[in-house]
Design an enzyme around this catalytic site. Structure first.
Site, PDB file in Angstrom:
ATOM      1  N   GLU A   1       0.825  -1.202   0.000  1.00  0.00           N
ATOM      2  CA  GLU A   1       0.000   0.000   0.000  1.00  0.00           C
ATOM      3  C   GLU A   1       0.865   1.260   0.000  1.00  0.00           C
ATOM      4  O   GLU A   1       0.559   2.249  -0.667  1.00  0.00           O
ATOM      5  CB  GLU A   1      -0.939  -0.021   1.217  1.00  0.00           C
ATOM      6  CG  GLU A   1      -2.078   0.962   1.112  1.00  0.00           C
ATOM      7  CD  GLU A   1      -3.228   0.631   2.080  1.00  0.00           C
ATOM      8  OE1 GLU A   1      -3.489  -0.556   2.336  1.00  0.00           O
ATOM      9  OE2 GLU A   1      -3.851   1.574   2.565  1.00  0.00           O
TER      10      GLU A   1
ATOM     11  N   GLU B   1       2.014   1.689  -3.393  1.00  0.00           N
ATOM     12  CA  GLU B   1       0.898   2.128  -4.224  1.00  0.00           C
ATOM     13  C   GLU B   1       0.701   3.639  -4.066  1.00  0.00           C
ATOM     14  O   GLU B   1       0.488   4.361  -5.048  1.00  0.00           O
ATOM     15  CB  GLU B   1      -0.387   1.380  -3.846  1.00  0.00           C
ATOM     16  CG  GLU B   1      -1.561   1.699  -4.766  1.00  0.00           C
ATOM     17  CD  GLU B   1      -2.864   1.017  -4.332  1.00  0.00           C
ATOM     18  OE1 GLU B   1      -2.844   0.194  -3.388  1.00  0.00           O
ATOM     19  OE2 GLU B   1      -3.900   1.323  -4.936  1.00  0.00           O
TER      20      GLU B   1
ATOM     21  N   CYS C   1      -8.515  -1.935   4.232  1.00  0.00           N
ATOM     22  CA  CYS C   1      -8.341  -3.082   5.130  1.00  0.00           C
ATOM     23  C   CYS C   1      -9.632  -3.539   5.766  1.00  0.00           C
ATOM     24  O   CYS C   1      -9.735  -4.656   6.248  1.00  0.00           O
ATOM     25  CB  CYS C   1      -7.408  -2.743   6.281  1.00  0.00           C
ATOM     26  SG  CYS C   1      -5.898  -1.991   5.761  1.00  0.00           S
TER      27      CYS C   1
ATOM     28  N   SER D   1      -7.479   1.911  -2.236  1.00  0.00           N
ATOM     29  CA  SER D   1      -6.269   1.139  -2.515  1.00  0.00           C
ATOM     30  C   SER D   1      -6.706  -0.217  -3.058  1.00  0.00           C
ATOM     31  O   SER D   1      -7.693  -0.793  -2.611  1.00  0.00           O
ATOM     32  CB  SER D   1      -5.477   0.958  -1.224  1.00  0.00           C
ATOM     33  OG  SER D   1      -4.583  -0.123  -1.364  1.00  0.00           O
TER      34      SER D   1
ATOM     35  N   LYS E   1     -15.492  -9.693   8.334  1.00  0.00           N
ATOM     36  CA  LYS E   1     -14.420 -10.526   7.770  1.00  0.00           C
ATOM     37  C   LYS E   1     -14.953 -11.869   7.282  1.00  0.00           C
ATOM     38  O   LYS E   1     -14.404 -12.474   6.374  1.00  0.00           O
ATOM     39  CB  LYS E   1     -13.330 -10.763   8.824  1.00  0.00           C
ATOM     40  CG  LYS E   1     -12.453  -9.549   9.091  1.00  0.00           C
ATOM     41  CD  LYS E   1     -11.358  -9.390   8.069  1.00  0.00           C
ATOM     42  CE  LYS E   1     -10.635  -8.056   8.249  1.00  0.00           C
ATOM     43  NZ  LYS E   1      -9.912  -7.645   7.033  1.00  0.00           N
TER      44      LYS E   1
ATOM     45  N   GLU F   1     -16.151 -11.126   3.957  1.00  0.00           N
ATOM     46  CA  GLU F   1     -15.029 -10.807   3.073  1.00  0.00           C
ATOM     47  C   GLU F   1     -14.375 -12.083   2.553  1.00  0.00           C
ATOM     48  O   GLU F   1     -14.035 -12.191   1.368  1.00  0.00           O
ATOM     49  CB  GLU F   1     -13.988  -9.964   3.825  1.00  0.00           C
ATOM     50  CG  GLU F   1     -12.801  -9.558   2.967  1.00  0.00           C
ATOM     51  CD  GLU F   1     -11.684  -8.893   3.771  1.00  0.00           C
ATOM     52  OE1 GLU F   1     -11.398  -9.355   4.901  1.00  0.00           O
ATOM     53  OE2 GLU F   1     -11.094  -7.914   3.282  1.00  0.00           O
TER      54      GLU F   1
ATOM     55  N   GLU G   1     -13.735 -12.420  -5.335  1.00  0.00           N
ATOM     56  CA  GLU G   1     -12.396 -11.940  -5.714  1.00  0.00           C
ATOM     57  C   GLU G   1     -11.290 -12.568  -4.873  1.00  0.00           C
ATOM     58  O   GLU G   1     -10.125 -12.403  -5.179  1.00  0.00           O
ATOM     59  CB  GLU G   1     -12.285 -10.416  -5.534  1.00  0.00           C
ATOM     60  CG  GLU G   1     -13.352  -9.592  -6.204  1.00  0.00           C
ATOM     61  CD  GLU G   1     -14.569  -9.382  -5.325  1.00  0.00           C
ATOM     62  OE1 GLU G   1     -15.439 -10.282  -5.357  1.00  0.00           O
ATOM     63  OE2 GLU G   1     -14.664  -8.370  -4.639  1.00  0.00           O
TER      64      GLU G   1
ATOM     65  N   CYS H   1     -10.328  -1.610  14.672  1.00  0.00           N
ATOM     66  CA  CYS H   1     -10.630  -3.038  14.848  1.00  0.00           C
ATOM     67  C   CYS H   1     -10.810  -3.446  16.309  1.00  0.00           C
ATOM     68  O   CYS H   1     -11.544  -4.391  16.595  1.00  0.00           O
ATOM     69  CB  CYS H   1      -9.533  -3.878  14.228  1.00  0.00           C
ATOM     70  SG  CYS H   1      -9.308  -3.498  12.485  1.00  0.00           S
TER      71      CYS H   1
END
Lengths: 577, 427
Positions: A279, A282, A299, A319, A358, A361, A366, A503
């Protein structure tokens, strides 16, 4: 201005406008509450906190009645106890009372209330409705036969997260809490953040439980099962075992996971370090090559769902880096599998996350770039707690062990991912040194730490003053994006975390959860960072080896394939898993 | 009958400004504009006028709080959401003297420093709604609304909003939520609407009849006004009488008139000369009085002695064919239906009361049920968030007090009126 009031015969002086509830606290008098939550706007729905105020015709709700000079208050008269008892009995009659098999058994505000008020039977017919449990999605289940209609979840969803997936529907005794059009959660724009779980006083909302699936795979001798734990878990799991919020128990967790039978115990912090390299590069690339700015972190899967639903016009700003959880899975099933000569088809990656989003996710389409699903099972901190208890492991007394190598070698930069501002700070530590080739004198970017909703700063990196912003909690994210849309703000880099506090305040974390507890966990996160010998991601030798032996270079072809992803606009009222 | 606030009803054409002014309309406003706002409030305070919507809060005190708030924007709201069952006196006023109500709003606006008014009209009154719309247009045309009203330099405008049938929207904070376009859930008691009401601005909410009284007080003065009524209930009150009387309708009476006089003298007694079983005063949220208590005076202090209020002034007269349990079932089902569902005691309490009454009417009740009913009633009165939940059990409580034997008969499987069939026949 302060005023004098008398509570149960004792005088106390408090600021004018203080609620009776808070005034009583100063005298160590606890007035029972149910819908009240210290971090929420006062609702005054449940009427459990009623007290007697001299001169008032009826009882007053202590949570929403401000004190006045000379007020004489009684919190424990027979009149108060009788009314309060009936109110709680009425709540009980609308609740299914299946305590023994409830996920909240032993940690339930309604149970505590019944115990405190000495209620042993309910004179009313039970009118709880046995509706089907909504288990439509991978993250969150709702059992409305347990709902007591306190409205905390509605407030957190609408006001603190500005998602609006659930509302009060209907009136009177038909009033219930439901997604729009009474659809299941997967057909409304729920981001699966689980903040509703954290504020639910009972067991009406909880994560989809995957403990048994993980226990089964641990029994399967053909599987090589690796586990990763997220940074926030180590500073909060202790609460499930009665420890003080903010207890750092990393080593104990490692031991417990080994005792549970995981073949390797790794650390998501490793992948967090990897995220920073990707990142950070990036960002440098976008800065140097006129890329889309500001770049926004990716994230937090709740945040990703939110932007996909509500701000698709900003998708290009995200990102392309996968989250650390997903990077970990992809690396485990490629680099690590290759290195250890394990068939990735026979490898299972389990993650322990502070997060309910999560779970969703992990099953995104993907997230299969290594040829297999990157992460197979996601357990929340709470689920890990129950798994450890189930296995008879006495966590409090446990010895401390170290993570396995190489995916357990980490830095302090990875740890601070667990708190709001942490990704930003970790990125700055690396970007600064990579761009300038100079060592930072002070790597503590305290201006991006803490519970303030939106934090801004300007960091000189070489010739460029990098303008950064950090937001946590989706209402603050919304505020920031709206300012960007109106052209009132300009940044290079923005960190957004879905949950208040980051988190450590995730939807899979131990309950109760208040800002006071968030602060203690955050403090522990930075303590853990300070305790690490390495505190910069680019100094992580395991990460350096990963690039040398496998990835070759940041943003390289393999990285692109394994560690980066893309996002899709979501329609708000269609099936979305 | 002392016709004071309803004096012009049926005397003027409701939409004729000429008629209205000829009969003395706007003279109260004229007098108001000649004195400073604080003197208007003093006059209202001195008259001892209290709100006529049901809560009987002193109008002058409420005005004073709004007037003292430092805010450029304030609102006056006319609560015309007349939802209390059996109440139709506001409709009577609005249909006959809409200008008087608006005149009252302008007086209130001048007194508290508000230049905007809302009339919140009950959704079930579409004809009245249409009439009010035209009344506002007429007054705008004749410059009794808008800028510089009657050359006073005072500006006042009014907008009309309609409810859609929720009883709770007659509660002032739920009403405000509804005007703001939200669901009609009551707000917390603090801060008061007088301090933070509509759009968070200081707001004066008055019932239609109260506003009509402002004109009377300003016209005849507090001294003269106070001479009417009793020691603690000044002026007159409109009563909406329904049920088994010969002449149902709206009656304006001086406070202190007895309930018996209202029924016998004004309403022409009972249909078919039947015997009265009970009279409920104040609408569904009001207390129930058995026939032997009809000498009670219709004023606030007399009712307070029995722990009830006059409420909206609805008077429902029931003869002996009415079963008390059946009556209570209908009453409590109304409240169960109309509770907003926000607070526990009202949402759950009404539901359980209805359940228990249902089983009592089916002969399946237990003696302990009366005790359970009393505990629910008590919790609702003591802890409910708004007036709806606090007053919903009034009828039940007074019936348990005065008609307990009839309820117990049902528990033993007997209904003296034959209304409850206990599954034996009919049902």
């Amino acid at each position: 201005m302060s005023v004098q009031v008398t509570i149960n015969g004792y005088n106390v002086s408090v600021e004018e406008g203080t609620s009776i509830l808070n005034a009583a606290k100063q005298l160590d008098i606890k007035i029972p509450t149910l819908c009240y939550h210290p971090d929420q706007i006062v609702k005054g729905n449940c009427r459990v906190c009623v007290v007697e105020v001299e001169g008032m015709r009826n009882l007053a709700a202590a949570c929403c009645t401000p004190v006045k000079e000379g007020m004489i208050i009684r919190t424990n008269s027979k009149r108060v106890r009788d009314a309060r008892r009936t109110v709680v009995e009425l709540i009980m009659a609308g609740h299914n009372q299946e305590c023994l098999t409830c996920v909240r058994n032993g940690n339930c505000e309604l149970q505590d209330l019944c115990s405190d008020l000495n209620i042993h039977s309910v004179p009313f017919d039970n009118v709880s409705e046995r509706l089907p449990i909504d288990d439509s999605n991978p993250s969150i289940e709702r059992d409305m036969s347990k709902c007591i209609k306190c409205g905390r979840c509605v407030q957190v969803c609408n006001c603190i997260q500005t998602v609006g997936a659930i509302y009060n529907v209907g009136r009177s005794s038909l009033m219930h809490i439901a997604p729009a059009f009474e659809k299941p959660l997967n057909q409304v724009p729920c981001v699966y953040c689980g903040q509703c779980i954290n504020v639910c006083p009972v067991g009406a909302i909880y994560e989809k439980n995957d403990v048994d699936k993980v226990l089964d795979v641990l029994e399967d001798k053909t599987k090589h099962v690796v586990v990763q734990i997220a940074p926030a878990v180590r500073v909060s799991l202790g609460e499930e075992f009665g420890m003080e919020p903010g207890s750092i128990i990393t080593g104990k967790i490692v031991t417990a996971l080994r005792m549970l039978g995981f073949d390797k115990v790794f650390d998501t912090d490793f992948a967090a370090d990897l995220t920073i390299i990707e990142e950070g590069n990036e960002l440098i690339d976008r800065l140097n090559n006129n890329g889309k700015l500001p770049m926004i972190t990716s994230c937090s899967p709740g945040w990703i769902r939110y932007i996909e639903y509500f701000y698709p016009e900003f998708l290009e700003n995200l990102s392309t880096c996968k989250s650390p959880q997903q990077m970990f899975g992809a690396i485990a099933k490629s680099y690590y599998a290759e290195k250890e000569d394990i068939d990735p088809a026979h490898m299972t990656v389990v993650s322990i996350m502070p997060c309910t989003a999560k779970k969703a996710e992990a099953v995104r389409d993907e997230m299969k770039s290594c040829g297999y699903q990157d992460v197979d099972y996601v357990l929340t901190t709470r689920e890990l707690g129950s798994m450890i208890k189930k296995a008879g492991i006495e966590l409090n007394e446990l010895r401390e062990e170290a993570f396995d190598v190489p995916l357990g070698i980490t830095t302090g930069a990875g740890v601070i991912f667990g708190a709001t501002g942490g990704v930003m700070e970790a990125a700055l530590r690396t970007v600064y040194e990579v761009v300038t080739n100079e060592e930072l004198n002070n790597i503590n970017f305290t201006q991006v730490r803490g519970l303030e909703g939106v934090k801004e700063s300007e960091i000189p990196v070489g010739d460029l003053k990098v303008k950064v912003a950090v937001a946590h909690g989706l209402s603050h994210a919304r505020e920031l994006l709206e300012r960007l849309k109106r052209g009132e703000a300009e940044y290079h880099f923005i960190e957004i975390m879905c949950c208040p506090g980051g988190c450590i305040g995730g939807g899979g974390q131990p309950k109760p959860l208040t800002n006071e507890i968030r602060e203690k966990r955050i403090k522990a996160i930075y303590e853990a960072d300070l305790g690490m010998p390495l505190r910069r991601s680019h100094n992580n030798p395991a990460i350096q080896a990963l690039y040398d032996d496998f990835l070759e270079q940041p943003l390289g072809e393999k990285s692109h394939h394994l560690l980066h992803t893309h996002y899709t606009e979501r329609k708000k009222y269609e099936l979305n898993v | 009958m002392a016709k004071l606030i309803s004096e012009l009803c049926e005397l003027v054409h409701p939409l004729s400004v000429e008629d209205y002014t000829k009969q003395g309309g706007f003279s109260a406003l004229e007098k108001t504009f000649k004195i400073p706002p604080e003197d208007v409030i003093k006059e209202i305070s001195d008259s001892k006028l209290v709100g006529r919507g049901g809560a009987a809060f002193p109008s002058g005190i409420k005005m004073n709080v709004v007037a003292k708030e430092q805010n450029e924007i304030k609102y006056v709201i006319c609560n015309a959401d007349e939802g209390e069952p059996g109440t139709f006196k506001d409709k009577y006023l609005l249909n006959h003297v809409p200008f008087q109500i608006i005149e009252g709003m302008i007086i209130a606006g001048y007194a508290v420093g508000a230049h905007y008014g809302y009339i919140y009209i009950r959704g079930e009154y579409p004809d009245t709604h249409a009439l009010l719309k035209r009344a506002i247009q007429e007054l705008k045309k004749n410059q009794y609304l808008g800028n510089n009203i009657m050359d006073s330099g005072f500006n006042f405008n009014i907008e009309l909003r309609a409810g859609t049938g929720a009883y709770v929207c007659g509660e002032e904070t739920a009403l405000i939520e509804s005007i703001e376009g939200k669901g009609g859930d009551p707000r917390l008691k603090f801060p008061y609407t007088a301090v933070r009401g509509l759009w968070d601005k200081p707001t004066l909410v008055n019932n239609v009849e109260t506003l009509a009284n402002f004109c009377v007080v300003m016209n005849i003065g507090a001294e003269k006004y106070k001479m009417l009524g009793t020691d603690n209930s000044k002026g007159t009150k409109l009563f909406s009488v329904s049920g088994c009387v010969n002449k149902k309708g709206v009656y304006e009476l001086e406070f202190g008139t007895s309930l018996r006089e209202l029924i016998d003298t004004y309403c022409g007694g009972i249909e078919d000369d039947k015997a009265i079983k009970f009279v409920q005063v104040g609408g569904s949220s009001g207390g129930v009085f058995p026939a032997h208590m009809l000498d009670i005076a219709l004023d606030y202090e007399s009712f307070r002695k029995y722990g009830v209020g006059l409420g909206s002034g609805a008077v429902f007269v029931a003869d002996e064919s009415i079963c008390i349990v059946d009556f209570l079932k209908a009453t409590m089902k109304f409240f169960q239906h109309e509770s907003c569902g926000k607070c526990t005691p009202c949402r759950e309490g009404n539901r359980h009361i209805v359940k228990i009454l249902d089983r009592i009417s089916e002969g399946k009740g237990k003696m302990n049920d009366i005790k359970i009913l009393l505990s629910i009633c008590n919790a609702m009165i003591e802890t409910a968030l708004c007036g709806l939940g606090q007053s919903a059990p009034t009828a039940l409580l007074t019936c348990i007090e005065y008609f307990r034997d009839e309820i117990e008969e049902h528990i033993h499987g007997y209904c003296r009126t034959g209304v409850c069939k206990f599954g034996k026949e009919g049902y």
